[in-house]
Design a protein around this motif. Structure first.
Motif, mmCIF file in Angstrom:
data_model
loop_
_atom_site.group_PDB
_atom_site.id
_atom_site.type_symbol
_atom_site.label_atom_id
_atom_site.label_comp_id
_atom_site.label_asym_id
_atom_site.label_seq_id
_atom_site.Cartn_x
_atom_site.Cartn_y
_atom_site.Cartn_z
ATOM 1 N N ILE A 3 0.833 -1.202 0.000
ATOM 2 C CA ILE A 3 0.000 0.000 0.000
ATOM 3 C C ILE A 3 0.869 1.255 0.000
ATOM 4 O O ILE A 3 0.509 2.254 -0.621
ATOM 5 C CB ILE A 3 -0.988 -0.003 1.193
ATOM 6 C CG1 ILE A 3 -2.015 1.130 1.060
ATOM 7 C CG2 ILE A 3 -0.266 0.129 2.503
ATOM 8 C CD1 ILE A 3 -3.019 0.909 0.004
ATOM 9 N N SER A 4 2.020 1.207 0.672
ATOM 10 C CA SER A 4 2.898 2.378 0.684
ATOM 11 C C SER A 4 3.459 2.657 -0.716
ATOM 12 O O SER A 4 3.642 3.811 -1.098
ATOM 13 C CB SER A 4 4.050 2.192 1.670
ATOM 14 O OG SER A 4 4.840 1.083 1.297
ATOM 15 N N ILE A 7 0.593 4.340 -2.675
ATOM 16 C CA ILE A 7 0.445 5.736 -2.251
ATOM 17 C C ILE A 7 1.592 6.581 -2.796
ATOM 18 O O ILE A 7 1.381 7.692 -3.280
ATOM 19 C CB ILE A 7 0.347 5.835 -0.714
ATOM 20 C CG1 ILE A 7 -0.960 5.189 -0.247
ATOM 21 C CG2 ILE A 7 0.450 7.277 -0.243
ATOM 22 C CD1 ILE A 7 -1.084 5.017 1.244
ATOM 23 N N SER A 8 2.804 6.044 -2.755
ATOM 24 C CA SER A 8 3.954 6.766 -3.304
ATOM 25 C C SER A 8 3.782 7.021 -4.793
ATOM 26 O O SER A 8 4.089 8.105 -5.282
ATOM 27 C CB SER A 8 5.241 5.979 -3.073
ATOM 28 O OG SER A 8 5.501 5.846 -1.708
#
Length: 87
Positions: A3-4, A7-8
């Motif tokens: 998920i990171s 998002i990035s």
């Protein structure tokens, strides 16, 4: 992809897409979501292109990679604007 990472990619897409729009003269009549999508694609393709050219990993800020990404975003925004103007 975590998920990171997603998002990035979205945040980088926003930045690259916005910078791509700022490079172009005049007003572009495409939405925010299209700008983000073009920015994400330009960031991914620009990173791959910079890696292929051997300029992706440099000491400090990767200016050449950023310029490639912004140039691709500007080209993508311009192409999308032209295709939407015809339709």
């Amino acid at each position: 992809m975590e998920i990171s990472g997603i998002i990035s990619a979205i945040v980088i897409g926003i930045v690259i897409g916005t910078l791509g729009r700022l490079v172009l003269p005049g007003r572009q009549r495409i939405g925010v979501l299209w700008t983000i999508a073009v920015g994400i694609v330009a960031a991914l393709v620009g990173t791959a292109l910079a890696a292929a050219l051997g300029v992706a990993d440099t000491k400090g800020i990767d200016w050449i990679e950023w310029l490639i990404q912004i140039g691709l975003a500007a080209a993508g925004v311009a192409a999308l604007e032209r295709s939407r103007a015809r339709g």
